[in-house]
Motif scaffolding. Sequence first.
Motif, PDB file in Angstrom:
ATOM      1  N   ARG A   1      34.645 -33.127 -17.223  1.00  0.00           N
ATOM      2  CA  ARG A   1      33.255 -33.861 -16.844  1.00  0.00           C
ATOM      3  C   ARG A   1      32.822 -33.133 -15.466  1.00  0.00           C
ATOM      4  NH1 ARG A   1      31.581 -37.991 -19.197  1.00  0.00           N
ATOM      5  NH2 ARG A   1      33.731 -38.735 -19.835  1.00  0.00           N
ATOM      6  N   ALA A   2      31.318 -32.798 -15.313  1.00  0.00           N
ATOM      7  CA  ALA A   2      30.915 -32.238 -14.250  1.00  0.00           C
ATOM      8  C   ALA A   2      31.222 -32.893 -12.904  1.00  0.00           C
ATOM      9  CB  ALA A   2      29.532 -31.949 -14.338  1.00  0.00           C
ATOM     10  N   ASP A   3      31.302 -34.203 -12.770  1.00  0.00           N
ATOM     11  CA  ASP A   3      31.458 -34.498 -11.513  1.00  0.00           C
ATOM     12  C   ASP A   3      33.060 -34.631 -11.235  1.00  0.00           C
ATOM     13  OD1 ASP A   3      32.474 -36.418 -13.708  1.00  0.00           O
ATOM     14  OD2 ASP A   3      31.827 -38.296 -12.741  1.00  0.00           O
ATOM     15  N   ALA A   4      34.069 -34.529 -12.111  1.00  0.00           N
ATOM     16  CA  ALA A   4      35.262 -34.406 -11.820  1.00  0.00           C
ATOM     17  C   ALA A   4      35.609 -32.813 -11.461  1.00  0.00           C
ATOM     18  CB  ALA A   4      36.318 -34.539 -13.076  1.00  0.00           C
TER      19      ALA A   4
ATOM     20  N   ALA B   1      34.461 -32.649  -7.836  1.00  0.00           N
ATOM     21  CA  ALA B   1      35.147 -32.978  -6.873  1.00  0.00           C
ATOM     22  C   ALA B   1      36.690 -32.012  -6.802  1.00  0.00           C
ATOM     23  CB  ALA B   1      35.886 -34.403  -7.555  1.00  0.00           C
ATOM     24  N   ALA B   2      36.970 -31.237  -8.052  1.00  0.00           N
ATOM     25  CA  ALA B   2      38.211 -30.483  -7.659  1.00  0.00           C
ATOM     26  C   ALA B   2      37.730 -28.887  -7.169  1.00  0.00           C
ATOM     27  CB  ALA B   2      38.606 -30.142  -9.269  1.00  0.00           C
ATOM     28  N   GLY B   3      36.567 -28.973  -6.950  1.00  0.00           N
ATOM     29  CA  GLY B   3      36.252 -27.638  -6.323  1.00  0.00           C
ATOM     30  C   GLY B   3      35.596 -26.468  -7.134  1.00  0.00           C
TER      31      GLY B   3
ATOM     32  N   ALA C   1      43.920 -29.600  -9.135  1.00  0.00           N
ATOM     33  CA  ALA C   1      42.980 -29.936  -8.171  1.00  0.00           C
ATOM     34  C   ALA C   1      42.198 -31.345  -8.575  1.00  0.00           C
ATOM     35  CB  ALA C   1      41.951 -28.931  -7.379  1.00  0.00           C
ATOM     36  N   LEU C   2      42.151 -31.549  -9.555  1.00  0.00           N
ATOM     37  CA  LEU C   2      41.366 -32.794 -10.200  1.00  0.00           C
ATOM     38  C   LEU C   2      41.847 -33.884  -9.418  1.00  0.00           C
ATOM     39  CD1 LEU C   2      41.557 -32.323 -13.991  1.00  0.00           C
ATOM     40  CD2 LEU C   2      39.434 -32.218 -12.439  1.00  0.00           C
ATOM     41  N   PRO C   3      40.997 -34.854  -9.046  1.00  0.00           N
ATOM     42  CA  PRO C   3      41.173 -36.334  -8.272  1.00  0.00           C
ATOM     43  C   PRO C   3      42.383 -36.883  -8.989  1.00  0.00           C
ATOM     44  CG  PRO C   3      39.019 -35.972  -8.664  1.00  0.00           C
ATOM     45  CD  PRO C   3      39.448 -34.929  -9.441  1.00  0.00           C
TER      46      PRO C   3
END
Length: 250
Positions: free
Chosen positions: A173-176, A179-181, A197-199
Amino acid sequence: MSGAVSSLVIAVPAHDEAASLPAALRSIRRALACGGLPGVRETHLVVAADACADATAVVAARHGARVVEVAHGKAGAARAAAVEHALRLCRAPAEETWIVTTDADCVVRPSWLARQLEAAGHGWDCVLGTIRIAPLPPVPAALRVRHDAHYFADRAGPGWVHPHVHGANLGVRADAYRAAGGFPPVACGEDRALVEALPGTARVLRTDACPVLTSGRTTPRAPGGFGVFLRDLAGHDGRMRGVGPGTGHV
C-alpha cells in the motif's frame, strides 16, 4: 478490516530487456483484463528503462506502458523511479493506492492482480509472493531440482508462510511504502530493504497463492540477483553460496 483500493500502480524496472519485455507486459495486460479489480478507477503501468543500450523504452511504449528513462544502473533506483512516476499520476490518497512490482523477465498469472487486490481489500499492507522458474530459457533438470530443494526447504503443506522476498512479486500500500522510505537506490536487495523498513504495525502477507514465472537465465542483469544465485547453484564458481537479499534466497 477493509482496505479499499481505487488506484493501482504497476512498476517494472528494465535494463536492456527489449527481448523479454513484450511477454512480461502482455501478461500484465491479461491480468488487468481478467477482472477481479473491484473499485479500481485508475491504473498506471510504468516501465523504468534504466541505462538501456537497446530498444527497451520503445518496446515498453509500443506495448502500452508509460516509460521513464533513467541512467542509474541500479535495480533499486529504477524500481523506485517507476513507482514515483506512477504515484505522481495517481489521484487517490495513498491509503487507497496499491503498488505492485514485477520484473521485465517475468510473466505473471492472469489472476495476479486480482489476488493482490483481494489481499489489500482484507487489510493487508504488503503482499510477498513467490516465484517459479519459467520453462524458457531451458534450465537443466538437475539445476531446477537443486533450486526447488532450496526454495521449498521449509514448506510443510498448504498455507505455506514462505521466507522469500522478491521484487518480481511484491505488493504494498502506498502509505506503507512512503512510511518505509520507498525502494532504496541500491544495485540489488531493494525489495528486502523495503520490507524490513515497513512500520511495525504493517500487516505483511507471505503467500504462495499466485507465483510469478521468472527467467532461469544465468547471465544476470544485476549483481547479486536471481541469475547470480542460479549460476552459483549450478557450480559455475566451484561452490554454492548465498546471494544478496534481493533474491530472497538467503
